[in-house]
Design an enzyme around this catalytic site. Structure first.
Site, PDB file in Angstrom:
ATOM      1  N   SER A   1      55.079 -35.315 -32.959  1.00 14.60           N
ATOM      2  CA  SER A   1      54.616 -35.562 -31.596  1.00 14.60           C
ATOM      3  C   SER A   1      55.697 -35.266 -30.565  1.00 14.60           C
ATOM      4  O   SER A   1      55.434 -35.318 -29.371  1.00 14.60           O
ATOM      5  CB  SER A   1      54.157 -37.019 -31.454  1.00 14.60           C
TER       6      SER A   1
ATOM      7  N   ASN B   1      52.900 -35.898 -24.764  1.00 16.63           N
ATOM      8  CA  ASN B   1      53.839 -37.016 -24.672  1.00 16.63           C
ATOM      9  C   ASN B   1      54.822 -36.892 -23.519  1.00 16.63           C
ATOM     10  O   ASN B   1      55.368 -37.906 -23.066  1.00 16.63           O
ATOM     11  CB  ASN B   1      54.582 -37.175 -25.995  1.00 16.63           C
TER      12      ASN B   1
ATOM     13  N   GLU C   1      47.308 -30.077 -30.144  1.00 19.44           N
ATOM     14  CA  GLU C   1      48.356 -29.331 -29.451  1.00 19.44           C
ATOM     15  C   GLU C   1      48.959 -28.349 -30.444  1.00 19.44           C
ATOM     16  O   GLU C   1      49.491 -28.764 -31.478  1.00 19.44           O
ATOM     17  CB  GLU C   1      49.465 -30.279 -28.969  1.00 19.44           C
TER      18      GLU C   1
ATOM     19  N   HIS D   1      49.853 -30.693 -33.514  1.00 19.32           N
ATOM     20  CA  HIS D   1      49.900 -32.105 -33.129  1.00 19.32           C
ATOM     21  C   HIS D   1      48.476 -32.638 -32.968  1.00 19.32           C
ATOM     22  O   HIS D   1      47.836 -32.466 -31.936  1.00 19.32           O
ATOM     23  CB  HIS D   1      50.697 -32.271 -31.825  1.00 19.32           C
TER      24      HIS D   1
END
Length: 296
Positions: free
Chosen positions: A118, A189, A151, A139
């Protein structure tokens, strides 16, 4: 591409294996712990039962999905003949580097190596292999069988061909892939963690309480869950790790983790996984109960 290996049978690993197997891929689920693999298969079976209850799949489709999964405690055996390996181990840079170095030696030269990280640099992971052009980030979001986003993160040397293959594969899984480049935190993130950190700072500075902060974001910003509840769900230790990656990667104090988050993790209060975070999770109901230390 039909043979997939998944490294790690925890929450993300078993979810990734579930989705691939249900789409018709042959999946080798690999973990050093035989008991963890048993637990993972039980979890996948339970999640498939939920889909049956909602009339999304049939009993026959459940059986086919489970039949598509084999488990292994020996990585070399598990990855033999695989077209793609998806690593979903703990978010620890040293562990991931070791895994990828080992995978590079164990896998066929043609095998694509993906990581579910992540926040950790795809380029750094790829650098320990001799196939940097075939290393990429996938991800997935938690819970994997439900969440649509993947992702797809290109390392500095990831080839166009591999990126196109993974984008296409993600669509085949029924996901919506989004291509991003390899910078700390990627997109999800890099945006999410500062918001969670700011929510924790707001609590730390007594601007508002746990329930109040989450209510503002749920009702005012239409978020399905508040940032503090989400942090508990992700794992406070994971949030801290990602914030540290952002802070170290950019050298910008805006990413520095809140001291309250640091103290909570050091005290073992990691959210849902530990039973205690901003909320209490050990009461056996779906009710949101603010943790004792944050009650007025």
């Amino acid at each position: 591409m039909k043979n997939i290996a998944v490294i790690g049978s925890g929450t993300m690993g078993n979810g990734i294996a579930h989705v691939f197997a249900q789409t018709g891929y042959h999946v080798s689920l690999i973990d050093i712990s035989a008991s963890a693999l048993e637990k993972a298969i039980a979890t996948i079976s339970k999640n498939l039962d939920r889909q049956i209850a909602k009339e999304k799949i049939t009993e026959a489709e459940k059986k086919t999905t489970l039949d598509n999964i084999t488990t292994h405690t020996d990585t070399k055996v598990g990855v033999k003949g695989c077209d793609l390996v998806v690593e979903a181990a703990t978010e620890n840079i040293d562990l991931k580097l070791k895994i990828f170095k080992d995978l590079d030696g164990a896998c066929d030269a043609r095998t694509i190596l993906a990581t579910n990280t992540s926040s950790i640099s795809i380029t750094k992971i790829a650098a320990v292999t001799n196939r940097a052009d075939k290393v990429i980030g996938m991800h997935f979001m938690n819970p994997v069988p439900v969440m649509k986003l993947v992702e797809v993160i290109r390392g500095y040397n990831t080839s166009d061909e591999v990126t196109e293959q993974i984008m296409s594969l993600s669509k085949d899984l029924g996901k919506v892939p989004v291509e991003v480049n390899d910078y700390p935190g990627f997109i999800a993130n890099r945006i999410l963690m500062p918001m969670i950190n700011e929510a924790i700072y707001s609590l730390y500075e007594s601007v508002a309480g746990v329930e109040e902060i989450d209510t503002v974001m749920k009702l005012g910003m239409a978020h399905p869950m508040g940032p503090l509840q989400l942090a508990d769900f992700i794992g406070l230790d994971v949030c801290l790790s990602i914030l540290n990656v952002l802070y170290e990667g950019f050298g910008n104090p805006k990413y520095a983790p809140c001291p309250l988050l640091v103290n909570m993790v050091e005290a073992g209060h990691k959210g849902v996984k530990s039973g205690n975070g901003f909320y209490s999770w050990g009461h056996g109901t779906k009710d949101l109960i603010v943790a004792d230390q944050f009650k007025n």
